[in-house]
Write a protein that holds these residues in place. Structure first.
Motif, mmCIF file in Angstrom:
data_model
loop_
_atom_site.group_PDB
_atom_site.id
_atom_site.type_symbol
_atom_site.label_atom_id
_atom_site.label_comp_id
_atom_site.label_asym_id
_atom_site.label_seq_id
_atom_site.Cartn_x
_atom_site.Cartn_y
_atom_site.Cartn_z
ATOM 1 N N GLY B 347 0.754 -1.349 0.038
ATOM 2 C CA GLY B 347 0.104 -0.124 -0.216
ATOM 3 C C GLY B 347 0.702 1.165 -0.022
ATOM 4 O O GLY B 347 0.259 2.384 -0.119
ATOM 5 N N ALA B 348 2.184 1.160 -0.147
ATOM 6 C CA ALA B 348 2.957 2.250 -0.024
ATOM 7 C C ALA B 348 2.956 3.110 -1.149
ATOM 8 O O ALA B 348 2.714 2.581 -2.225
ATOM 9 N N VAL B 349 3.006 4.370 -1.106
ATOM 10 C CA VAL B 349 3.041 5.290 -2.191
ATOM 11 C C VAL B 349 4.318 6.034 -2.518
ATOM 12 O O VAL B 349 4.910 6.181 -1.581
ATOM 13 N N GLU B 350 4.590 6.458 -3.495
ATOM 14 C CA GLU B 350 5.938 7.142 -3.911
ATOM 15 C C GLU B 350 5.660 8.412 -4.469
ATOM 16 O O GLU B 350 4.858 8.502 -5.402
ATOM 17 N N LEU B 351 6.224 9.524 -4.066
ATOM 18 C CA LEU B 351 6.668 10.645 -4.494
ATOM 19 C C LEU B 351 7.947 11.107 -4.918
ATOM 20 O O LEU B 351 8.792 11.002 -4.069
ATOM 21 N N LEU B 368 10.194 9.862 -2.148
ATOM 22 C CA LEU B 368 9.827 9.700 -0.886
ATOM 23 C C LEU B 368 8.951 8.475 -0.897
ATOM 24 O O LEU B 368 7.873 8.551 -1.602
ATOM 25 N N VAL B 369 9.127 7.632 -0.008
ATOM 26 C CA VAL B 369 8.313 6.462 -0.076
ATOM 27 C C VAL B 369 7.311 6.710 1.229
ATOM 28 O O VAL B 369 7.718 6.762 2.430
ATOM 29 N N LEU B 370 6.026 6.852 1.164
ATOM 30 C CA LEU B 370 5.073 7.199 2.236
ATOM 31 C C LEU B 370 4.035 5.943 2.489
ATOM 32 O O LEU B 370 3.896 5.303 1.454
ATOM 33 N N ASP B 371 3.470 6.187 3.670
ATOM 34 C CA ASP B 371 2.486 5.054 3.752
ATOM 35 C C ASP B 371 1.134 5.161 2.956
ATOM 36 O O ASP B 371 1.302 6.389 2.310
ATOM 37 N N SER B 372 0.208 4.357 3.081
ATOM 38 C CA SER B 372 -0.873 4.504 2.122
ATOM 39 C C SER B 372 -1.779 5.733 2.343
ATOM 40 O O SER B 372 -2.433 6.351 1.485
ATOM 41 N N ASP B 373 -1.601 6.437 3.489
ATOM 42 C CA ASP B 373 -2.109 7.520 3.770
ATOM 43 C C ASP B 373 -1.367 8.968 3.150
ATOM 44 O O ASP B 373 -1.756 10.131 3.365
ATOM 45 N N ALA B 374 -0.261 8.632 2.984
ATOM 46 C CA ALA B 374 0.572 9.627 2.177
ATOM 47 C C ALA B 374 1.114 10.578 3.405
ATOM 48 O O ALA B 374 1.166 11.862 3.086
#
Lengths: 494, 414
Positions: B347-351, B368-374
């Motif tokens: 569920g991780a998101v990337e920016l 940046l790799v963020l959790d699914s809530d960003a």
């Protein structure tokens, strides 16, 4: 000096305008000329029989969502619209066009809006010995083409925007659909691999057989042989493999033509009395084949011909793919920043594969959006489209822009709530204020609003937002305890 | 005073040294007498700083033990001595020295060896591993300024080695990496591409995505070139292997100790082997099955074992297996990778932010790799963001305190 001289450029009246081609762009031009108070006649000639219709919505006919009659474009007040009239030649010296049935129309300004012809790929077996397309093979450019789609199994060649929308529409009508495309993923001229992959996966999830990296090798009766030897059975074979601008008239008349009719920033061809707009026109900075682009050209030309300044606007490049369940939009020309030697400025990318969301933004050194691809982020697409149109710099916090919330602490909206001036239907430039007014005047459904304001009659993607607005307006009207005195009481001074 | 218990440490590298240092500083009552057995003929030295040796640093410069430790009566170091076996029944360690060493607690810190690809010619004269001080001295003797050197391995160590060979010995490095891109363990594709641009700009030649086929010899049987799988030939007289390490776990099987899937002594999150009195730390340890090759995890393991030896209970899950925090020590690259850089968390998101043109060595990149809530920072990959690296490291595992732009760039732009 009366009011007129402010609007008509002295010495250059547009005069009598003849428009060849009554498709969406030609029709739009006629309508805009009327809107801007054009002095002089407007004649709109189209070779297709029947009513003028909105070609972009053809796929809605394919999926059963609309009847052909729903696509009809209303007649333009003040314009002479002639259907089933084919223009066969342009006499530039005498400034006249001649038609197949012997008519002759004089023009001060001629506008070519002849559109483009579907390009049928040269695959062995597609044509009979006499050069006709064999039964069951068709492009998808006209209502007549739609009527040719028959049977259960359809193979669509070409996964550009038209091919993808066509495949989806046919699938929604319950057919067995295969989509064949030589590129590595659908819309590969628009999308990078990540976005293209998301699109491909969505199409597969709809039940479409997606064959990318494949091309048609041979057509046989009811069967298509692919370059890897694979076979696809077909009842109808739809070719969405690009279009050829219709330039025969321009060529024959000695105008400069490359792929399309060459024009400058004001749609002028090599003859100052002749202009060209839409799919038949070619300009190095513009991307052909997009409705938004063609309509913008029509708007700009109408303003020019009626003496208004164009305000430095250029035709926008906006693609919103009409695939239900997938919000995919492309602004500007993303390929540009990937090409060699390009781009100063930033690229910001957001990827959320588990929820099918993706965005890549190219931002110029002044902080404005050069181009963008967005998947699964409808709110951000709407906001970025507005910022792109208005050429305003993006806010600093791009993550918040993309997700519609701040990254810090509570989820609060960074962006101001929709105000009256927000344009909800970009194709027709209709604001929330206008819609609210129309609602209050009795247009209480999407259909009614479409009739009175023309919303949703362009690319159709604003429908959801408009429905939301209707819901908000409906809720707002519920009776509420009033604390102010009634209007009459105030008026009478008590 | 009670008789101190006997701790035997097999291996005398950086992790063993940290264990000794940490234990001695916390062991006020002298509970442990330490004997450390090291194969190399010298006390522990800073292996990470071996590139300085290429520049002429002395052994003294690299040595880790200070005079305090050297004079400590509770520490005995036996260098140039190799452990040959562990007798768990009698709790003794057998060495090349002769007499078995009894232990109450045993810590395995045997480290790793440089991986030599099993290709023809890999052991010809002129092919040298890059791991020990002796290796580096051999490379120094073989180096000729201005001449090419092929460095096999485009990971962290290979790149640092190649750059050091260029900078300190004036050689012309060719880096050969079998994986499609540089530093595949730490970097994503865009960062690896930008790193390649910076390295090329600094004078390194890079060959990625092509494994080594063989090392070629001249008539005298010495190295005269290497050939890659795609047929490319690079003329050279010196080949340096920095293509990864293999944990030294040959003592495991005879002693009945389990090994990790990819080698190393298998230990839990507290560095414990199945034997209650045997631990493993550093490059030889497969912590929860996974080996590490950098110093930071090794130090954390050493500190964890020191704590346990002094009575601290081994509670909870212990150390996590896949913490990463790496910085490429090549000047001008500013390349770093922290946490879940490859967004493997479900569920991780990337920016990501790229500033500048594709082929420019000035271009900066941050992902940046963020959790699914960003909201929570899970990882990051950085090129050209030297200043932001420590800041991001401190935010790892926590909610972003401000916008990513602000974290990366400081002041808002405009």
């Amino acid at each position: 000096m009366n009011g007129y001289t402010q609007r008509i450029q002295p010495g250059r009246p547009a005069g009598d305008v003849v428009i060849v081609g009554g498709g969406p762009v030609g029709h739009r031009l006629a309508e805009r000329l009327h809107h801007h108070g054009h002095q002089g006649t407007v004649t709109l000639l189209d070779a297709e029989p029947g009513h003028a219709y909105h070609r972009v919505l053809l796929t809605s006919v394919l999926d059963g969502g609309l009847d052909p009659a729903d696509l009809e474009l209303p007649p333009v007040p003040g314009a002479r619209g002639r259907r089933d009239v084919r223009v066969t030649g342009v006499d530039r010296r005498r400034q006249r066009v001649g038609t197949a049935n012997g008519e002759s129309h004089r023009y001060d300004t001629l506008v070519l809006a002849t559109g483009a012809e579907p390009r049928i790929p040269a695959v062995p077996g597609m044509h009979t010995a006499s050069g006709r397309l064999i039964d069951g093979i068709t492009g998808l450019r006209s209502l007549a083409d739609c009527a040719r789609v028959r049977g259960e199994r359809v193979v669509v060649l070409g996964a550009g925007p038209l091919g993808v929308e066509t495949a989806v529409a046919l699938r929604r009508s319950g057919r067995d659909v295969s989509l064949v495309h030589p590129g590595p993923h659908p819309l590969n001229r628009w999308l990078d691999a990540t976005a293209g992959d998301l699109l491909a996966r969505h199409l597969v999830s709809l039940g479409i057989r997606v064959e990318t990296g494949r091309s048609a090798a041979r057509v046989e009766a009811g069967e298509l042989v692919l370059d890897d030897g694979g076979l696809l059975t077909w009842d109808t074979l739809v070719c969405c493999t690009g279009t050829e601008p219709r330039t025969e008239l321009a060529r024959a008349a000695g105008l400069r033509v490359r792929t399309g009719v060459l024009v400058d920033g004001e749609m002028r061809t090599s003859d100052p009395h002749v202009r060209a707009v839409g799919d038949c026109a070619e300009h190095p900075g513009w991307f052909p084949g997009l409705l938004a682009s063609g309509w913008d050209q029509a708007d700009l030309l109408a303003r020019t011909l009626t003496g208004h300044r164009s305000g430095g606007r250029r035709p926008r490049t906006v693609l919103r793919l009409r695939v239900p369940g997938l919000h995919l939009g492309v602004l500007g020309r993303p390929g540009l920043h990937r090409e060699a030697g390009a781009a100063e400025g930033d690229v910001v990318t957001f990827s959320d594969p588990s929820r099918g969301r993706y965005a890549t933004l190219a931002v110029d050194p002044a902080g404005r959006l050069s181009s963008a691809v967005l998947v699964g982020l409808p709110q951000a697409l709407a906001t970025l489209t507005q910022l792109h149109d208005a050429r305003r710099p993006l806010p600093d916090d791009r993550l918040a822009l993309l997700l519609g919330e701040t990254a810090v602490g509570r989820r609060t909206s960074v962006l101001p709530p929709q105000d009256a001036d927000t344009v909800l239907c970009r194709c027709n430039n209709v604001t929330a204020l206008t819609l609210t007014g129309a609602w209050q005047n009795g247009s209480r459904s999407l259909r009614a609003l479409a009739d009175t304001t023309r919303v949703t009659t362009g690319c159709g993607t604003c429908a959801d937002q408009i429905r939301e607005l209707c819901a908000q307006l409906a809720t707002a009207e519920k009776p509420v305890a009033r604390h102010e005195p009634p209007v009459d009481a105030r008026a009478s001074g008590r | 005073m009670t008789t101190p218990q006997r701790l035997v440490i097999i291996g005398y590298g950086m992790t063993a040294h940290r264990l000794i240092e940490d234990l001695r500083s916390r062991d006020r009552e002298g509970c442990w007498r330490i004997t450390v057995v090291g194969e190399e003929p010298r006390l522990a030295y800073n292996r990470v700083a071996l590139t300085d040796r290429l520049a002429g640093a002395t052994e003294r410069d690299l040595a880790l033990a200070g005079p305090e430790l050297l004079g400590d009566p509770l520490v005995e170091s036996r260098t140039a001595t190799r452990a040959t076996g562990i007798d768990r029944a009698s709790r003794t360690v057998l060495t090349t020295d002769g007499a078995p060493l009894p232990y109450d607690a045993l810590v395995l810190a045997t480290g790793a060896v440089a991986f030599r690809p099993p290709v023809p010619g890999a052991d010809l004269p002129g092919c040298l591993p890059y791991r020990t001080l002796a290796d580096v001295d051999a490379i120094r003797s073989a180096a000729v300024p201005g001449e090419p050197v092929v460095v096999v391995g485009g990971g962290l160590l290979g790149l640092e080695t190649a750059e050091a060979l260029r900078r300190h010995l004036g050689m012309r490095p060719y880096v050969v990496e079998a994986a499609p891109r540089l530093m595949p363990a730490q970097l994503d594709a865009p960062a690896a591409r930008l790193l390649a641009v910076r390295l090329r700009h600094a004078g390194l030649r890079l060959h990625c995505g092509v494994p080594l086929r063989c090392v070629e010899a001249d008539a005298d049987g010495r190295v005269c070139g290497v050939r890659l799988e795609d047929g490319t030939r690079i003329a050279t007289r010196l080949v340096v292997f920095s293509a990864g390490i293999r944990p030294r776990d040959d003592l495991a099987e005879p002693a009945g100790l389990a090994r990790g899937e990819r080698g190393g002594f298998l230990v839990d999150g507290h560095c414990r082997t199945p034997a209650p009195d045997i631990w493993a730390v550093g490059d030889c340890a497969a912590l929860r099955g996974r080996c590490h090759g950098t110093v930071a995890p090794g130090y954390r393991m050493a500190e964890a074992v020191a704590g346990q030896l002094l009575g601290a209970p081994a509670e909870g899950p212990g150390l996590a297996a896949d913490e990463t925090d790496t910085v490429l020590k090549v000047p001008g690259t500013e390349v770093a990778s922290v946490g879940d850089a490859h967004a493997r968390t479900p569920g991780a998101v990337e920016l990501s932010y790229t500033q500048g043109a594709q082929g420019s060595p000035e271009t900066r990149y941050a992902k940046l790799v963020l959790d699914s809530d960003a909201r929570v920072l899970l990882g990051a990959v950085l090129v050209g963001h030297g200043r932001a690296h420590p800041l991001l490291r401190s935010v790892l595992g926590r909610e972003l305190p401000s916008s990513p732009e602000h974290l990366l760039l400081g002041e808002p732009r405009r």
